[in-house]
Enzyme design. Structure first.
Site, PDB file in Angstrom:
ATOM      1  N   LYS A 157       0.838  -1.210   0.000  1.00 35.05           N
ATOM      2  CA  LYS A 157       0.000   0.000   0.000  1.00 35.05           C
ATOM      3  C   LYS A 157       0.873   1.261   0.000  1.00 35.05           C
ATOM      4  CE  LYS A 157      -2.988  -0.662   3.425  1.00 35.05           C
ATOM      5  NZ  LYS A 157      -3.963  -0.235   4.433  1.00 35.05           N
ATOM      6  N   SER A 166      -7.672  13.423  15.414  1.00 34.17           N
ATOM      7  CA  SER A 166      -8.645  12.883  16.361  1.00 34.17           C
ATOM      8  C   SER A 166      -9.881  12.489  15.565  1.00 34.17           C
ATOM      9  CB  SER A 166      -8.941  13.918  17.439  1.00 34.17           C
ATOM     10  OG  SER A 166      -9.882  13.413  18.340  1.00 34.17           O
ATOM     11  N   TYR A 198     -12.804   3.469  21.155  1.00 31.91           N
ATOM     12  CA  TYR A 198     -12.305   4.406  20.140  1.00 31.91           C
ATOM     13  C   TYR A 198     -12.360   5.837  20.674  1.00 31.91           C
ATOM     14  CZ  TYR A 198     -12.081   6.912  15.640  1.00 31.91           C
ATOM     15  OH  TYR A 198     -11.750   7.750  14.616  1.00 31.91           O
ATOM     16  N   LYS A 227      -9.349   8.589  21.396  1.00 32.53           N
ATOM     17  CA  LYS A 227      -9.313   9.916  20.786  1.00 32.53           C
ATOM     18  C   LYS A 227      -9.403  11.020  21.844  1.00 32.53           C
ATOM     19  CE  LYS A 227      -9.024   8.664  16.401  1.00 32.53           C
ATOM     20  NZ  LYS A 227      -7.792   8.902  15.625  1.00 32.53           N
TER      21      LYS A 227
HETATM   22  N1  LIG Z   1     -12.709   7.743   8.116  1.00 33.39           N
HETATM   23  C1  LIG Z   1     -13.394   8.295   9.093  1.00 33.39           C
HETATM   24  O1  LIG Z   1     -14.619   8.240   9.127  1.00 33.39           O
HETATM   25  C2  LIG Z   1     -12.691   9.048  10.149  1.00 33.39           C
HETATM   26  C3  LIG Z   1     -11.348   8.861  10.433  1.00 33.39           C
HETATM   27  N2  LIG Z   1     -10.739   9.521  11.445  1.00 33.39           N
HETATM   28  C4  LIG Z   1      -9.335   9.312  11.780  1.00 33.39           C
HETATM   29  O2  LIG Z   1      -8.531   9.611  10.656  1.00 33.39           O
HETATM   30  C5  LIG Z   1      -7.375   8.801  10.658  1.00 33.39           C
HETATM   31  C6  LIG Z   1      -7.191   8.167   9.290  1.00 33.39           C
HETATM   32  O3  LIG Z   1      -8.340   7.405   9.023  1.00 33.39           O
HETATM   33  P1  LIG Z   1      -8.687   6.838   7.580  1.00 33.39           P
HETATM   34  O4  LIG Z   1      -7.970   7.595   6.571  1.00 33.39           O
HETATM   35  O5  LIG Z   1     -10.126   6.734   7.536  1.00 33.39           O
HETATM   36  O6  LIG Z   1      -8.085   5.398   7.767  1.00 33.39           O
HETATM   37  P2  LIG Z   1      -7.596   4.265   6.766  1.00 33.39           P
HETATM   38  O7  LIG Z   1      -7.921   2.982   7.421  1.00 33.39           O
HETATM   39  O8  LIG Z   1      -8.078   4.502   5.396  1.00 33.39           O
HETATM   40  O9  LIG Z   1      -6.037   4.481   6.847  1.00 33.39           O
HETATM   41  C7  LIG Z   1      -5.361   4.247   8.045  1.00 33.39           C
HETATM   42  C8  LIG Z   1      -3.890   4.406   7.837  1.00 33.39           C
HETATM   43  O10 LIG Z   1      -3.213   4.163   9.065  1.00 33.39           O
HETATM   44  C9  LIG Z   1      -2.215   3.157   8.882  1.00 33.39           C
HETATM   45  N3  LIG Z   1      -2.071   2.388  10.106  1.00 33.39           N
HETATM   46  C10 LIG Z   1      -3.027   1.692  10.746  1.00 33.39           C
HETATM   47  N4  LIG Z   1      -2.500   1.067  11.815  1.00 33.39           N
HETATM   48  C11 LIG Z   1      -1.201   1.371  11.842  1.00 33.39           C
HETATM   49  C12 LIG Z   1      -0.137   1.011  12.701  1.00 33.39           C
HETATM   50  N5  LIG Z   1      -0.319   0.208  13.757  1.00 33.39           N
HETATM   51  N6  LIG Z   1       1.081   1.506  12.455  1.00 33.39           N
HETATM   52  C13 LIG Z   1       1.274   2.305  11.396  1.00 33.39           C
HETATM   53  N7  LIG Z   1       0.311   2.659  10.555  1.00 33.39           N
HETATM   54  C14 LIG Z   1      -0.916   2.214  10.776  1.00 33.39           C
HETATM   55  C15 LIG Z   1      -2.768   2.346   7.730  1.00 33.39           C
HETATM   56  O11 LIG Z   1      -1.774   1.637   7.019  1.00 33.39           O
HETATM   57  P3  LIG Z   1      -1.421   0.078   7.394  1.00 33.39           P
HETATM   58  O12 LIG Z   1      -2.706  -0.584   7.654  1.00 33.39           O
HETATM   59  O13 LIG Z   1      -0.670  -0.395   6.194  1.00 33.39           O
HETATM   60  O14 LIG Z   1      -0.549   0.192   8.588  1.00 33.39           O
HETATM   61  C16 LIG Z   1      -3.334   3.450   6.848  1.00 33.39           C
HETATM   62  O15 LIG Z   1      -2.322   4.065   6.113  1.00 33.39           O
HETATM   63  C17 LIG Z   1      -7.545   7.839  11.789  1.00 33.39           C
HETATM   64  O16 LIG Z   1      -6.809   8.309  12.897  1.00 33.39           O
HETATM   65  C18 LIG Z   1      -9.015   7.884  12.093  1.00 33.39           C
HETATM   66  O17 LIG Z   1      -9.277   7.560  13.434  1.00 33.39           O
HETATM   67  C19 LIG Z   1     -11.427  10.442  12.182  1.00 33.39           C
HETATM   68  C20 LIG Z   1     -12.740  10.690  11.937  1.00 33.39           C
HETATM   69  C21 LIG Z   1     -13.462  10.017  10.905  1.00 33.39           C
HETATM   70  C1  LIG Z   2     -23.520  20.917  19.353  1.00 32.48           C
HETATM   71  C2  LIG Z   2     -23.681  20.615  17.906  1.00 32.48           C
HETATM   72  C3  LIG Z   2     -23.976  19.176  17.640  1.00 32.48           C
HETATM   73  C4  LIG Z   2     -23.771  18.793  16.201  1.00 32.48           C
HETATM   74  C5  LIG Z   2     -24.085  17.341  15.961  1.00 32.48           C
HETATM   75  C6  LIG Z   2     -22.886  16.448  16.226  1.00 32.48           C
HETATM   76  C7  LIG Z   2     -23.264  15.042  16.565  1.00 32.48           C
HETATM   77  C8  LIG Z   2     -22.079  14.196  16.893  1.00 32.48           C
HETATM   78  C9  LIG Z   2     -21.690  13.306  15.771  1.00 32.48           C
HETATM   79  C10 LIG Z   2     -20.367  12.677  16.009  1.00 32.48           C
HETATM   80  C11 LIG Z   2     -19.961  11.836  14.854  1.00 32.48           C
HETATM   81  C12 LIG Z   2     -18.712  11.068  15.154  1.00 32.48           C
HETATM   82  C13 LIG Z   2     -18.156  10.439  13.913  1.00 32.48           C
HETATM   83  C14 LIG Z   2     -16.890   9.748  14.197  1.00 32.48           C
HETATM   84  C15 LIG Z   2     -16.354   9.159  12.938  1.00 32.48           C
HETATM   85  C16 LIG Z   2     -15.205   8.313  13.165  1.00 32.48           C
HETATM   86  O1  LIG Z   2     -14.261   8.670  13.807  1.00 32.48           O
HETATM   87  C17 LIG Z   2     -15.355   6.974  12.604  1.00 32.48           C
HETATM   88  N1  LIG Z   2     -15.824   6.984  11.280  1.00 32.48           N
HETATM   89  C18 LIG Z   2     -14.110   6.194  12.700  1.00 32.48           C
HETATM   90  O2  LIG Z   2     -13.092   6.786  12.073  1.00 32.48           O
END
Ligand SMILES: NC(=O)C1=CN([C@@H]2O[C@H](COP(=O)(O)OP(=O)(O)OC[C@H]3O[C@@H](n4cnc5c(N)ncnc54)[C@H](OP(=O)(O)O)[C@@H]3O)[C@@H](O)[C@H]2O)C=CC1
Ligand SMILES: CCCCCCCCCCCCCCCC(=O)[C@@H](N)CO
Length: 658
Positions: A74, A174, A188, A192
């Site tokens: 990847k 986060s 989770y 965070k």
């Molecule tokens: N997608 C979402 O809905 C949301 C995501 N986030 C946060 O954003 C960040 C990225 O998420 P997203 O892009 O969705 O995730 P992905 O799963 O698409 O990507 C995660 C990345 O982290 C790497 N990774 C995972 N575990 C490890 C490890 N132990 N050591 C090193 N690298 C690691 C993976 O590579 P590999 O597996 O090869 O190690 C990959 O590159 C995360 O912290 C997530 O919590 C926050 C809010 C919402």
């Molecule tokens: C005061 C104003 C209120 C507004 C409404 C907000 C409601 C809270 C929603 C929280 C959504 C959390 C998503 C986390 C996503 C995530 O981290 C995963 N997809 C894993 O990565």
């Protein structure tokens, strides 16, 4: 009765109000700008989703990007995709953030980091009752402990580089689930929330090192990780999360990068996130006056060398202003010298040597900030000066304004009777990696200090300068080679080169008022900044910007000092912007016409001059517009695909060396 009202008014309104106003001035947070271009950006989890999108953005802006994740194929794929999209090489490391030694090795091998993005994350949603301890530990270890490992390993190197490389950033990914606890996310959310405590405390600890923490809070984001998550997410979790909508990885990356660049602590990504961050800010840095106050105090001392103008007494090591090998020879005996910005740096050194050579020295400094440097310099000049030179004077003045320059000159003449040497040396510069960050106020500020001051000082000093006197202007190598990170500064320095050339046959400097100066600089050069800034948003690879400068930028003629200074600014602006945009595949060039038969000639010249227009060129004539325009076609088309930062000289054969 009146007394009661009066005490009431004083006690409950006037006193609190004054305190609030005072507090505002003490604690208002100062803006920072973390450079991305040419900086070393280290992104974990950069092989997928948000991390990968951010890596693309940073590479596109000219950063040296390093990615760390576990899966090698990847990582390779990510590397290829970035190379293909931006032409830039990316460094990749395969390591698990849970393994501290592996993290440390990778960071050591990657070299110095300016921006660390801790983005790796795993999310396995499940109600606590049903979630295995192992999965809980997995999330805490990767998301929270992994981030500790990264920062522990990177921080010493990051701190070391700040003085030379400007502000740094630690960004922590986060989630909105790190702002509010969400059903199905006990583990989770805990991981965070842990990051929030880490980030807040860390920001307090490292603000004095000029490292800015950004804590980013995305909602659900469409990434490969999210697709996996959705396969097993409890329905209630999905419903709650949906209330904050979903974003694309690119959009979250863009918000993240904006937050990083501006050194913002809390970085929400959508409107709901903005509301959440207000609701949950607590006492986070930057939202708290108390913290801003502490930051201010610490920063004021430690970062003082970063302020404009810089404080020399806080530098380590102190710059050497006087070589022990310098041999004085009374070369300036009896002369009176005025040096602007003489309290530190080059100006200070010039003051010392002038004093050693027998001159009486006056210098200016920025009021309210440079008192200590000015005092030190004054004392040293006093020690160095020859017996028959008069005591030196230090004059506080903001030289961006005509009347202040007049006061300075009057003061020198009141004290010493005349001026023999004027050194225009004061300047300010602010680093920024993109033209977007240079707003109108800053542009005017920098041009006032760096070039308008030359007009004002010269104008007033000339009244008191006799034959044999000398004017010396400090310009810079960036006037010739351009600078991508000092675009406004290099433009002012280009203006100084042209100003200097014209000044050597000084003409009508007295006739140019401050308003006219501002007006012509606004039209001739500020507008180029504004137009480029706005058009660039809509320009893609292959686009071309062409700036019209003039042969006068190179030759200088006595009658249009201000005009040719703006044209000198355009030459340097063209070179600087070309460097800034080279990675985006947008070319920037200039055209420097000689005399051309256009309406402006009839307006500005008298009849005779209009008749003989162009007689000074080797071709002996002026050109028609249609002899100039074809080189714009060249510069606009693919025929000039290998030209950028160049100036074409349609000038009837004059050799202008540039
Ligand atoms: N997608 C979402 O809905 C949301 C995501 N986030 C946060 O954003 C960040 C990225 O998420 P997203 O892009 O969705 O995730 P992905 O799963 O698409 O990507 C995660 C990345 O982290 C790497 N990774 C995972 N575990 C490890 C490890 N132990 N050591 C090193 N690298 C690691 C993976 O590579 P590999 O597996 O090869 O190690 C990959 O590159 C995360 O912290 C997530 O919590 C926050 C809010 C919402
Ligand atoms: C005061 C104003 C209120 C507004 C409404 C907000 C409601 C809270 C929603 C929280 C959504 C959390 C998503 C986390 C996503 C995530 O981290 C995963 N997809 C894993 O990565």
């Amino acid at each position: 009765m009146a007394d009661v009202y009066f005490s009431f008014f004083t006690l409950f309104i006037l006193v609190p109000l004054s305190l609030l106003i005072l507090l505002y001035f003490i604690v208002r947070p100062r803006p920072v700008s973390v450079p991305i271009k040419n900086s070393n950006v280290f992104i974990t989890g950069g092989s997928s989703g948000i991390g990968l999108a951010l890596a693309h953005l940073c590479a596109r802006e000219g950063a040296n990007v390093t990615l760390l994740a576990r899966n090698v194929s990847k990582l390779e794929e990510a590397k290829q995709s970035i190379k293909l999209a931006t032409g830039r090489d990316v460094n990749v490391f395969s390591a698990d953030v849970r393994d501290y030694d592996a993290v440390k090795r990778a960071i050591e091998e990657a070299g110095p980091i300016d921006v660390l993005v801790c983005n790796q994350g795993v999310f396995v949603p499940q109600e606590l009752e049903h979630q295995e301890l192992e999965e809980i530990k997995f999330m805490i270890d990767v998301n929270l402990m992994g981030t500790f490992h990264l920062i522990k390993a990177a921080l010493p190197g990051m701190k070391k580089n700040r003085a030379e490389r400007g502000p740094g950033s630690i960004a922590i990914m986060s989630s909105q689930a790190g702002q509010v606890g969400i059903y199905g996310y006990t583990a989770y959310s805990a991981s965070k929330f842990g990051l929030k405590g880490l980030a807040e405390a860390l920001q307090h600890e490292i603000i004095a090192d000029n490292i800015h923490v950004s804590l980013i809070f995305p909602p659900d984001t469409e990434t490969p990780g999210f697709v996996e998550e959705n396969k097993r997410r409890p329905q209630l979790t999905s419903i709650i999360a949906a209330s904050s909508g979903a974003m694309k990885a690119d959009e979250v990356a863009k918000k993240s990068l904006d937050g990083i660049k501006s050194g913002t602590f809390i970085v929400p990504c959508n409107f709901e996130g903005f509301l959440l961050s207000i609701g949950t800010a607590g006492l986070s840095p930057q939202r708290s006056y108390l913290m801003a106050f502490v930051e201010h105090l610490k920063k004021a001392e430690v970062m003082a060398t970063e302020e404009q103008p810089g404080k020399e007494h806080l530098m380590d090591p102190i710059p050497q202003a006087l070589s022990p090998d310098y041999r004085q020879a009374n070369k300036l005996h009896g002369k009176v010298a005025l040096v602007t910005g003489g309290d530190s740096g080059i100006g200070r050194s010039v003051c010392y040597l002038f004093a050693l050579e027998g001159a009486t020295v006056a210098f200016t400094y920025v009021p309210g900030q440079e008192e200590k440097d000015a005092h030190d310099t004054l004392k040293k000049i006093q020690e160095l000066k020859s017996a028959d030179a008069k005591d030196p004077i230090a004059l506080p003045a903001d030289l961006g304004f005509d009347e202040n320059c007049k006061k300075v000159v009057d003061e020198v003449v009141n004290n010493f009777g005349r001026i023999d040497i004027l050194v225009n040396n004061a300047a300010e510069q602010h680093m920024t990696s993109t033209i977007e960050e240079i707003d109108e106020n800053r542009l005017e500020r920098v041009f006032r200090t760096n070039i308008f001051s030359h007009f004002f000082m010269t104008r007033h000093a000339l009244k008191h300068m006799k034959e044999g006197s000398s004017i010396i202007n400090s310009t810079s190598v960036v006037a010739y080679c351009g600078s991508d990170i000092l675009l406004d500064y290099c433009s002012t320095k280009g203006a100084i080169v042209s100003f200097t050339r014209a000044e050597s046959r000084i003409g009508t400097i007295d006739e140019i008022t401050e308003d006219q100066l501002l007006r012509i600089f606004r039209t001739n050069i500020f507008a180029y900044f504004f137009m480029a800034r706005h058009s660039l948003k809509h320009m893609a690879e292959g686009a071309s910007i062409i700036n019209t400068t003039s042969v006068q930028a190179y030759l200088g003629s006595p009658s249009s000092l201000e005009y040719q200074s703006t044209k000198g600014a355009i030459v340097a602006f063209t070179r600087g912007l070309a460097l800034q945009l080279v990675d985006r595949g947008i070319r920037v060039n200039g055209v420097a016409p000689g005399p051309v038969w256009t309406p402006v000639q009839v307006v500005i010249h008298d009849k005779d001059k209009v008749q003989s227009l162009g007689s000074e060129t080797p071709m002996g004539r002026a050109s028609q517009p249609d002899e100039i325009a074809p080189c714009y076609v060249l510069l606009a088309s693919r025929d000039s695909s290998y030209y950028t930062g160049q100036v074409l000289h349609a000038n009837g054969g004059m050799i202008v060396n540039g």
